[in-house]
Write a protein that holds these residues in place. Structure first.
Motif, mmCIF file in Angstrom:
data_model
loop_
_atom_site.group_PDB
_atom_site.id
_atom_site.type_symbol
_atom_site.label_atom_id
_atom_site.label_comp_id
_atom_site.label_asym_id
_atom_site.label_seq_id
_atom_site.Cartn_x
_atom_site.Cartn_y
_atom_site.Cartn_z
ATOM 1 N N GLU A 51 34.566 41.005 37.300
ATOM 2 C CA GLU A 51 35.352 41.847 38.218
ATOM 3 C C GLU A 51 36.857 41.587 38.151
ATOM 4 O O GLU A 51 37.652 42.360 38.693
ATOM 5 C CB GLU A 51 34.859 41.629 39.659
ATOM 6 N N ALA A 155 39.045 47.913 44.959
ATOM 7 C CA ALA A 155 37.746 47.759 44.293
ATOM 8 C C ALA A 155 37.249 49.094 43.755
ATOM 9 O O ALA A 155 36.711 49.161 42.636
ATOM 10 C CB ALA A 155 36.733 47.161 45.266
ATOM 11 N N TYR A 166 30.495 46.848 42.725
ATOM 12 C CA TYR A 166 30.633 46.087 43.968
ATOM 13 C C TYR A 166 29.881 46.790 45.085
ATOM 14 O O TYR A 166 29.482 47.949 44.961
ATOM 15 C CB TYR A 166 32.102 45.948 44.353
ATOM 16 N N ILE A 189 33.380 41.847 50.313
ATOM 17 C CA ILE A 189 33.111 42.557 49.068
ATOM 18 C C ILE A 189 32.096 41.725 48.290
ATOM 19 O O ILE A 189 32.335 40.548 48.024
ATOM 20 C CB ILE A 189 34.379 42.744 48.212
ATOM 21 N N TRP A 191 30.841 41.299 44.889
ATOM 22 C CA TRP A 191 31.023 41.615 43.473
ATOM 23 C C TRP A 191 29.681 41.335 42.795
ATOM 24 O O TRP A 191 29.272 40.183 42.667
ATOM 25 C CB TRP A 191 32.139 40.765 42.878
ATOM 26 N N THR A 192 29.001 42.366 42.381
ATOM 27 C CA THR A 192 27.607 42.227 41.957
ATOM 28 C C THR A 192 27.415 41.883 40.487
ATOM 29 O O THR A 192 26.329 41.447 40.098
ATOM 30 C CB THR A 192 26.836 43.529 42.272
#
Length: 413
Positions: A51, A155, A166, A189, A191-192
């Motif tokens: 990210e 984002a 995200y 957030i 962040w995946t």
């Protein structure tokens, strides 16, 4: 054609460069004064940050600058001597941190970040290091709605431009994931995409073992001098001289001193950081890596305990440690999560190698045939080491690299 190559520096960047070169059939020796992964790569937050498509800019707004001046913040501290010695690079860093300059830098920087996981993946597999890596992302925590909403806008832009994934979590969703965090947070957030590493130094060491298993050589010695000789290069070390056709300088924050002796002035400065490990009180559990975004520290559930990593300290590379920033971070962190006792006998200190345009140097040294450079990755050496190794190996073998590498040449300075 196979060549004899010496790689100087056994952090994530140097090990990754050596790994890619030996995989291509070259005779590679990796040289460092310490065992692989025990300097800067050892102490970071352990996130492979897909990210992180925007490098850390120098604060530009008056409110932030006034907040930093008293030198009591968690996220950034400074020493007057360090600021003075790096005055020129810091001024250029400030100039590069907004407007069209910064937007151009973001595009160039993101071209590397977007490759990070595809570059790490084959190295993780070859090293058998899957047990160190956890997928599923990390949480960036917010205390105020205004900051949370602004970050969501950024984002979304990063999602549209660079494919960053995200999820915005409100307070209820956040506490469902992390019930032991203190109340009062407005959201996070998630962040995946990023991968988290429970032992960053251990991952570098696993990569180094994979390098050695493929025929690479590891030599523990201090580098005393590098000299151009007929047919290549001589590296004088504390364990004796070595010669090779090519040399790669991947010495992180120590690269500037060596290159200076070779007549190359590079505007390298450092952002230092500290960490400490803790137990958790009672039955408290931290399920994710979390960053207190408005305070500027991270907590990471690692093998050695819950690691607290500080923000940046602007100081000279070798100046003695000051633990006030860590103490300030710990005070706030204990209010966020029930940390128990310290587990380390003393705090760890490291230095991030930074350049004023926030981009690393990756490529050939001008007018010095056979000398190659890979350093200056700032906060993201752990993330970008494998991508750097892949791209530099392509360049060294005369191939067209997968990314336009012109923005990362040292002669841009």
């Amino acid at each position: 054609m196979a060549r004899k190559i010496i790689v100087l520096g056994a952090g994530m960047v140097g090990v990754s460069v050596a790994w890619h070169l030996v995989r291509r059939g070259h005779d590679v020796t990796l040289v460092d004064r310490r065992e692989p992964g025990l300097e800067t790569s050892f102490g970071n937050a352990g996130i492979i940050q897909r990210e992180a498509v925007r490098p850390y800019a120098f604060p530009r707004d008056i409110a932030t600058l006034l907040r930093v001046v008293p030198n009591r913040q968690v996220d950034i501290r400074y020493r007057p001597t360090g600021m003075l010695s790096a005055a020129g690079p810091l001024l250029n860093y400030w100039l590069n941190s907004s407007g069209k300059r910064y937007e151009r830098i973001v595009t160039e920087w993101a071209s590397l970040i977007m490759r990070c996981q595809n570059a790490h993946a084959p190295m993780i597999e070859a090293a058998g290091a899957e047990a160190l890596v956890r997928k599923g992302g990390w949480l960036e925590l917010y205390r105020t709605q205004k900051e949370f909403e602004e970050r969501q806008k950024e984002a979304q832009e990063n999602h549209e431009r660079f494919g960053v994934e995200y999820e915005a979590l409100d307070a209820e969703a956040l506490y469902a994931k992390e019930p032991h965090l203190a109340k009062g947070l407005v959201g996070a957030i998630h962040w995946t995409q990023p991968w988290m590493v429970s032992d960053p130094g251990g991952l570098v060491q696993a990569y180094a073992r994979s390098f050695a298993a493929q025929g690479g050589h590891i030599k523990q010695a201090s580098v005393e001098d590098v000299l151009q000789v007929e047919g290549g290069w001589r590296v004088n070390t504390s364990e004796g001289p070595m010669e090779a056709e090519q040399v790669v300088v991947a010495l992180g924050p120590w690269a500037g001193e060596l290159l200076g002796r070779l007549g190359m002035k590079v505007p390298l400065f450092v952002k230092r950081g500290y960490h400490m490990h803790y137990s958790a009180e009672g039955d408290a559990k931290l399920n994710h890596w979390v960053m207190d975004a408005e305070k500027g520290f991270l907590l990471e559930p690692m093998r050695a305990g819950i690691r607290l990593t500080t923000g940046a300290e602007l100081a000279d590379l070798e100046s003695p440690p000051q633990y006030k920033q860590l103490a300030a971070a710990e005070k706030v962190a204990r209010k966020l999560f029930p940390l128990g006792k310290r587990r380390d006998s003393q705090p760890w200190k490291g230095a991030r190698p930074c350049l004023p345009d926030m981009k690393p140097v990756i490529g050939p040294a001008p007018n010095k045939e056979g000398l190659w450079l890979a350093f200056g990755h700032g906060h993201q050496g752990f993330t970008l080491g494998p991508a750097t190794g892949e791209l530099l190996a392509q360049m060294m073998d005369g191939e067209e690299p997968a990314v336009n590498m012109a923005p990362f040449r040292v002669d841009r300075f």
